[in-house]
Design a protein around this motif. Structure first.
Motif, short mmCIF file in Angstrom:
data_model
loop_
_atom_site.label_atom_id
_atom_site.label_comp_id
_atom_site.label_asym_id
_atom_site.label_seq_id
_atom_site.Cartn_x
_atom_site.Cartn_y
_atom_site.Cartn_z
N ALA A 50 0.68 -1.10 -0.07
CA ALA A 50 -0.12 0.07 0.17
C ALA A 50 0.96 1.28 0.08
O ALA A 50 0.65 2.23 -0.73
N ARG A 51 1.96 1.17 0.64
CA ARG A 51 2.71 2.55 0.69
C ARG A 51 3.55 2.55 -0.32
O ARG A 51 3.71 3.80 -0.88
N LYS A 52 4.08 1.74 -1.24
CA LYS A 52 4.51 1.52 -2.58
C LYS A 52 3.49 2.41 -3.37
O LYS A 52 3.87 3.36 -4.37
N ILE A 53 2.10 2.24 -3.60
CA ILE A 53 1.08 2.74 -4.18
C ILE A 53 1.22 4.35 -3.65
O ILE A 53 0.79 5.41 -4.55
N MET A 54 0.97 4.64 -2.45
CA MET A 54 1.19 6.10 -1.89
C MET A 54 2.14 6.67 -2.41
O MET A 54 2.09 8.17 -2.58
N ARG A 55 3.32 6.12 -2.41
CA ARG A 55 4.69 7.10 -2.80
C ARG A 55 4.61 7.55 -4.30
O ARG A 55 5.05 8.54 -4.64
N THR A 56 3.57 6.94 -5.03
CA THR A 56 3.59 7.48 -6.37
C THR A 56 2.89 9.01 -6.53
O THR A 56 2.52 9.63 -7.49
#
Length: 86
Positions: A45-51
């Motif tokens: 989920a954090r990987k998606i939020m970093r975008t």
């Protein structure tokens, strides 16, 4: 002769519950696996939020699920059922 001398261990039987309560390594491996699963889901989920994507209900659900997995792992390791007086 009665044939009830040997009972098979089924996943929901009383014997399998006692085994998880007594076996420290079983609880540690299971709990750690659940906690690592929670960390994996949270990092996804954090990987998606970093975008730069805004928080969607799906991301909130994913983070909530990651927290639930982690909490479940802590509960398996701590084994509060054994310590309860119910």
């Amino acid at each position: 002769l009665p044939r009830e001398t040997v009972k098979p261990v089924t996943p929901g039987s009383h014997h399998s519950k006692q085994l998880l309560e007594r076996c420290w390594s079983c609880r540690l491996i299971s709990g750690a696996g659940l906690m690592l699963s929670g960390a994996y889901v949270y990092n996804a989920a954090r990987k998606i939020m970093r975008t730069g994507v805004l928080m969607t209900p799906g991301l909130v659900a994913q983070i909530t699920f990651a927290g639930c997995l982690t909490a479940w792992g802590v509960v398996v390791i701590a084994n509060p059922v054994k310590n309860s007086k119910i």
